[in-house]
Design a protein around this motif. Structure first.
Motif, PDB file in Angstrom:
ATOM      1  N   LEU A  32       0.821  -1.203   0.000  1.00 52.32           N
ATOM      2  CA  LEU A  32       0.000   0.000   0.000  1.00 52.32           C
ATOM      3  C   LEU A  32       0.862   1.263   0.000  1.00 52.32           C
ATOM      4  O   LEU A  32       0.562   2.238  -0.704  1.00 52.32           O
ATOM      5  N   LEU A  33       1.936   1.269   0.780  1.00 52.87           N
ATOM      6  CA  LEU A  33       2.811   2.435   0.815  1.00 52.87           C
ATOM      7  C   LEU A  33       3.455   2.679  -0.543  1.00 52.87           C
ATOM      8  O   LEU A  33       3.608   3.828  -0.978  1.00 52.87           O
ATOM      9  N   ASN A  34       3.818   1.612  -1.232  1.00 49.31           N
ATOM     10  CA  ASN A  34       4.370   1.766  -2.578  1.00 49.31           C
ATOM     11  C   ASN A  34       3.321   2.296  -3.544  1.00 49.31           C
ATOM     12  O   ASN A  34       3.625   3.100  -4.428  1.00 49.31           O
ATOM     13  N   ARG A  35       2.086   1.852  -3.379  1.00 53.30           N
ATOM     14  CA  ARG A  35       1.012   2.349  -4.238  1.00 53.30           C
ATOM     15  C   ARG A  35       0.759   3.840  -3.995  1.00 53.30           C
ATOM     16  O   ARG A  35       0.519   4.598  -4.927  1.00 53.30           O
ATOM     17  N   ILE A  36       0.820   4.256  -2.734  1.00 50.10           N
ATOM     18  CA  ILE A  36       0.625   5.675  -2.408  1.00 50.10           C
ATOM     19  C   ILE A  36       1.671   6.523  -3.123  1.00 50.10           C
ATOM     20  O   ILE A  36       1.356   7.572  -3.684  1.00 50.10           O
ATOM     21  N   ASP A  37       2.927   6.079  -3.078  1.00 51.05           N
ATOM     22  CA  ASP A  37       4.019   6.725  -3.813  1.00 51.05           C
ATOM     23  C   ASP A  37       4.048   8.231  -3.552  1.00 51.05           C
ATOM     24  O   ASP A  37       4.138   9.046  -4.480  1.00 51.05           O
ATOM     25  N   ALA A  38       3.973   8.610  -2.284  1.00 49.34           N
ATOM     26  CA  ALA A  38       3.881  10.030  -1.927  1.00 49.34           C
ATOM     27  C   ALA A  38       5.267  10.671  -1.868  1.00 49.34           C
ATOM     28  O   ALA A  38       6.279  10.016  -1.594  1.00 49.34           O
ATOM     29  N   ASP A  39       5.277  11.974  -2.108  1.00 43.13           N
ATOM     30  CA  ASP A  39       6.482  12.759  -1.891  1.00 43.13           C
ATOM     31  C   ASP A  39       6.564  13.224  -0.443  1.00 43.13           C
ATOM     32  O   ASP A  39       7.650  13.399   0.101  1.00 43.13           O
ATOM     33  N   ILE A  40       5.393  13.433   0.166  1.00 47.83           N
ATOM     34  CA  ILE A  40       5.295  13.756   1.587  1.00 47.83           C
ATOM     35  C   ILE A  40       4.225  12.846   2.172  1.00 47.83           C
ATOM     36  O   ILE A  40       3.075  12.870   1.725  1.00 47.83           O
ATOM     37  N   VAL A  76      12.530   4.806   2.534  1.00 46.79           N
ATOM     38  CA  VAL A  76      13.680   4.529   3.388  1.00 46.79           C
ATOM     39  C   VAL A  76      14.727   5.637   3.268  1.00 46.79           C
ATOM     40  O   VAL A  76      15.542   5.838   4.181  1.00 46.79           O
ATOM     41  N   HIS A  77      14.703   6.374   2.160  1.00 46.90           N
ATOM     42  CA  HIS A  77      15.675   7.450   1.947  1.00 46.90           C
ATOM     43  C   HIS A  77      15.087   8.829   2.253  1.00 46.90           C
ATOM     44  O   HIS A  77      15.768   9.835   2.069  1.00 46.90           O
ATOM     45  N   PHE A  78      13.847   8.888   2.721  1.00 43.79           N
ATOM     46  CA  PHE A  78      13.192  10.167   2.974  1.00 43.79           C
ATOM     47  C   PHE A  78      13.674  10.780   4.294  1.00 43.79           C
ATOM     48  O   PHE A  78      14.169  10.090   5.185  1.00 43.79           O
ATOM     49  N   HIS A  79      13.516  12.083   4.392  1.00 43.39           N
ATOM     50  CA  HIS A  79      13.741  12.784   5.651  1.00 43.39           C
ATOM     51  C   HIS A  79      12.582  12.453   6.598  1.00 43.39           C
ATOM     52  O   HIS A  79      11.423  12.387   6.168  1.00 43.39           O
ATOM     53  N   THR A  80      12.884  12.270   7.884  1.00 44.77           N
ATOM     54  CA  THR A  80      11.886  11.801   8.842  1.00 44.77           C
ATOM     55  C   THR A  80      11.740  12.766  10.007  1.00 44.77           C
ATOM     56  O   THR A  80      12.725  13.245  10.555  1.00 44.77           O
ATOM     57  N   ILE A  98       6.173  12.292   9.848  1.00 42.31           N
ATOM     58  CA  ILE A  98       6.169  12.894   8.513  1.00 42.31           C
ATOM     59  C   ILE A  98       7.418  12.413   7.787  1.00 42.31           C
ATOM     60  O   ILE A  98       8.540  12.581   8.278  1.00 42.31           O
ATOM     61  N   LEU A  99       7.219  11.784   6.635  1.00 38.81           N
ATOM     62  CA  LEU A  99       8.309  11.356   5.767  1.00 38.81           C
ATOM     63  C   LEU A  99       8.299  12.259   4.538  1.00 38.81           C
ATOM     64  O   LEU A  99       7.261  12.394   3.873  1.00 38.81           O
ATOM     65  N   SER A 100       9.440  12.862   4.219  1.00 39.78           N
ATOM     66  CA  SER A 100       9.481  13.851   3.139  1.00 39.78           C
ATOM     67  C   SER A 100      10.632  13.580   2.176  1.00 39.78           C
ATOM     68  O   SER A 100      11.771  13.340   2.599  1.00 39.78           O
ATOM     69  N   ARG A 101      10.327  13.645   0.893  1.00 35.94           N
ATOM     70  CA  ARG A 101      11.368  13.514  -0.127  1.00 35.94           C
ATOM     71  C   ARG A 101      12.368  14.668  -0.036  1.00 35.94           C
ATOM     72  O   ARG A 101      13.552  14.516  -0.363  1.00 35.94           O
ATOM     73  N   TRP A 102      11.853  15.839   0.415  1.00 30.35           N
ATOM     74  CA  TRP A 102      12.690  17.039   0.469  1.00 30.35           C
ATOM     75  C   TRP A 102      13.032  17.392   1.911  1.00 30.35           C
ATOM     76  O   TRP A 102      12.341  16.993   2.841  1.00 30.35           O
ATOM     77  N   PRO A 103      14.080  18.171   2.115  1.00 30.93           N
ATOM     78  CA  PRO A 103      14.519  18.486   3.480  1.00 30.93           C
ATOM     79  C   PRO A 103      13.451  19.214   4.292  1.00 30.93           C
ATOM     80  O   PRO A 103      12.699  20.046   3.776  1.00 30.93           O
ATOM     81  N   ILE A 104      13.387  18.880   5.559  1.00 31.32           N
ATOM     82  CA  ILE A 104      12.517  19.564   6.522  1.00 31.32           C
ATOM     83  C   ILE A 104      13.354  20.681   7.135  1.00 31.32           C
ATOM     84  O   ILE A 104      14.306  20.425   7.875  1.00 31.32           O
ATOM     85  N   VAL A 105      13.012  21.922   6.817  1.00 31.22           N
ATOM     86  CA  VAL A 105      13.858  23.047   7.220  1.00 31.22           C
ATOM     87  C   VAL A 105      13.538  23.529   8.632  1.00 31.22           C
ATOM     88  O   VAL A 105      14.369  24.174   9.274  1.00 31.22           O
ATOM     89  N   GLU A 106      12.339  23.225   9.116  1.00 31.51           N
ATOM     90  CA  GLU A 106      11.993  23.572  10.492  1.00 31.51           C
ATOM     91  C   GLU A 106      10.930  22.605  10.997  1.00 31.51           C
ATOM     92  O   GLU A 106      10.024  22.230  10.249  1.00 31.51           O
ATOM     93  N   LEU A 107      11.052  22.218  12.263  1.00 30.89           N
ATOM     94  CA  LEU A 107      10.118  21.252  12.843  1.00 30.89           C
ATOM     95  C   LEU A 107       9.694  21.725  14.227  1.00 30.89           C
ATOM     96  O   LEU A 107      10.536  22.124  15.036  1.00 30.89           O
ATOM     97  N   ASN A 108       8.377  21.661  14.484  1.00 32.42           N
ATOM     98  CA  ASN A 108       7.852  22.006  15.799  1.00 32.42           C
ATOM     99  C   ASN A 108       6.717  21.056  16.146  1.00 32.42           C
ATOM    100  O   ASN A 108       6.068  20.485  15.250  1.00 32.42           O
ATOM    101  N   ALA A 143       5.744  20.573  10.273  1.00 31.99           N
ATOM    102  CA  ALA A 143       7.003  20.585   9.535  1.00 31.99           C
ATOM    103  C   ALA A 143       6.933  21.626   8.420  1.00 31.99           C
ATOM    104  O   ALA A 143       5.913  21.733   7.734  1.00 31.99           O
ATOM    105  N   GLN A 144       8.015  22.366   8.257  1.00 38.70           N
ATOM    106  CA  GLN A 144       8.143  23.279   7.132  1.00 38.70           C
ATOM    107  C   GLN A 144       9.121  22.657   6.142  1.00 38.70           C
ATOM    108  O   GLN A 144      10.264  22.352   6.487  1.00 38.70           O
ATOM    109  N   ILE A 145       8.636  22.440   4.922  1.00 43.48           N
ATOM    110  CA  ILE A 145       9.386  21.690   3.917  1.00 43.48           C
ATOM    111  C   ILE A 145       9.599  22.574   2.689  1.00 43.48           C
ATOM    112  O   ILE A 145       8.646  23.170   2.165  1.00 43.48           O
ATOM    113  N   GLU A 146      10.829  22.660   2.248  1.00 49.12           N
ATOM    114  CA  GLU A 146      11.155  23.439   1.048  1.00 49.12           C
ATOM    115  C   GLU A 146      11.010  22.532  -0.172  1.00 49.12           C
ATOM    116  O   GLU A 146      11.805  21.609  -0.384  1.00 49.12           O
TER     117      GLU A 146
END
Length: 327
Positions: A32-40, A76-80, A98-108, A143-146
């Motif tokens: 299911l996670l592979n089917r979702i194929d999300a960037d975030i 597995v390679h995403f920012h967490t 939150i799993l993100s393809r791109w860097p998480i620049v700020e987290l609260n 999370a703030q993501i660029e």
């Protein structure tokens, strides 16, 4: 760009007579996670696992169950990012992730940072008690993501209080049996306060973001344990129809679910009833990028049916919600 929210339901390494082993859950969850194929990807109910040397005074936990599930997936390679206790370790139960393809620049994370605890004296508690504070069970994860070609995106992951009644001391015979209807009703009332209270804190957070960035790109998603039109959802949306103030239109959060046909607009089944408890609300600036949404509910099961047992399925009892955005 694809953003998804998914209550993965009690993801843990442990099992019992009712809960399947992680080994049995992995094939269906990974598929299911592979089917979702999300960037975030925003997840709810990710349990933490104790490490060697863990004690109550020196907690040591990690999210090893999640790490195992996402092996052999792009995540597995995403920012967490995940919720943590005051000891800076994951909670033992029901973390937000939150799993993100791109860097998480700020987290609260926020828990009564924007809304004080509420004092309340229980009416049916036995024996009688002095007023006590009511607190939410889980923080808000922000999370703030660029995102390339999109810019800064605020991603807010929620898991609001369930509809199950909160405990009222002296009012239960066991985990499933109440001594009085009034005791159950007060517990249900307390759960409602927690659910709406955390929704209000989320709305206060949104107003603060909009105050400094009126055109902020914001996504609020997660398991709200509430249907569209119910108070928690309305509180977060902030519709002009409710405030009566057109000047606040830029702060209104829009539901991606309205892009889904009514016949398949559900993420949970209870006694055969289709419920939409999982939501994705977006700001006006994100709406200009929004293209379509889907809920992967084809394999969703109903554990509450009369012929069902307490045994859990390998799959979650919530369906993932996926939204597509142009970038």
């Amino acid at each position: 760009m694809k953003i998804s929210t998914f209550n993965i339901e009690n993801l843990d390494e442990s099992s019992d007579e009712y809960n399947p082993t992680l080994f049995k859950r992995i094939p269906s969850l990974r598929c299911l996670l592979n089917r979702i194929d999300a960037d975030i990807l925003c997840l709810q109910e990710v349990h933490g696992q104790e490490l060697l040397g863990h004690t109550s005074n020196n907690p040591k936990r990690e999210l090893s169950a999640l790490e195992t599930v996402i092996l052999d997936t792009p995540y597995v390679h995403f920012h967490t990012a995940y919720t943590t206790t005051s000891d800076e370790v994951p909670y033992d139960k029901r973390n937000l992730v939150i799993l993100s393809r791109w860097p998480i620049v700020e987290l609260n994370q926020y828990k009564h940072d924007h809304l004080a605890k509420l004092g309340y004296r229980k009416s049916t508690v036995l024996p009688a008690e002095e007023p006590k504070d009511i607190s939410w069970e889980r923080p808000i994860l922000h999370a703030q993501i660029e995102v390339p070609s999109v810019g800064l995106v605020h991603v807010i992951n929620l898991h609001l209080k369930s509809r199950l009644s909160s405990n009222v001391k002296g009012q239960k015979l066991n985990n499933y049996t109440w001594k009085s209807a009034a005791g159950w009703a007060e517990g249900y009332f307390l759960s409602s306060i927690k659910r709406v209270g955390q929704a209000l804190e989320t709305r206060v957070l949104l107003d603060q973001i909009f105050a400094t960035a009126p055109q902020a790109k914001i996504v609020v998603c997660g398991d709200f344990n509430a249907e569209p039109g119910e108070v928690p959802v309305e509180a977060i949306r902030g519709r002009v129809e409710n405030t009566g103030n057109p000047a606040l239109r830029h702060t209104v959060m829009l539901p991606c679910s309205l892009a889904i046909a009514d016949s398949v607009r559900f993420s949970h089944l209870h006694h055969g009833q289709k419920n939409l408890l999982d939501h994705m609300l977006i700001s006006q600036s994100m709406f200009s990028l929004f293209s379509e949404a889907h809920i992967f509910n084809e394999n969703l099961h109903d554990e509450s049916l009369p012929f069902a047992s307490d045994s859990k399925f390998p799959e979650s009892d919530h369906a993932p919600f996926v939204a597509h955005f142009n970038s």
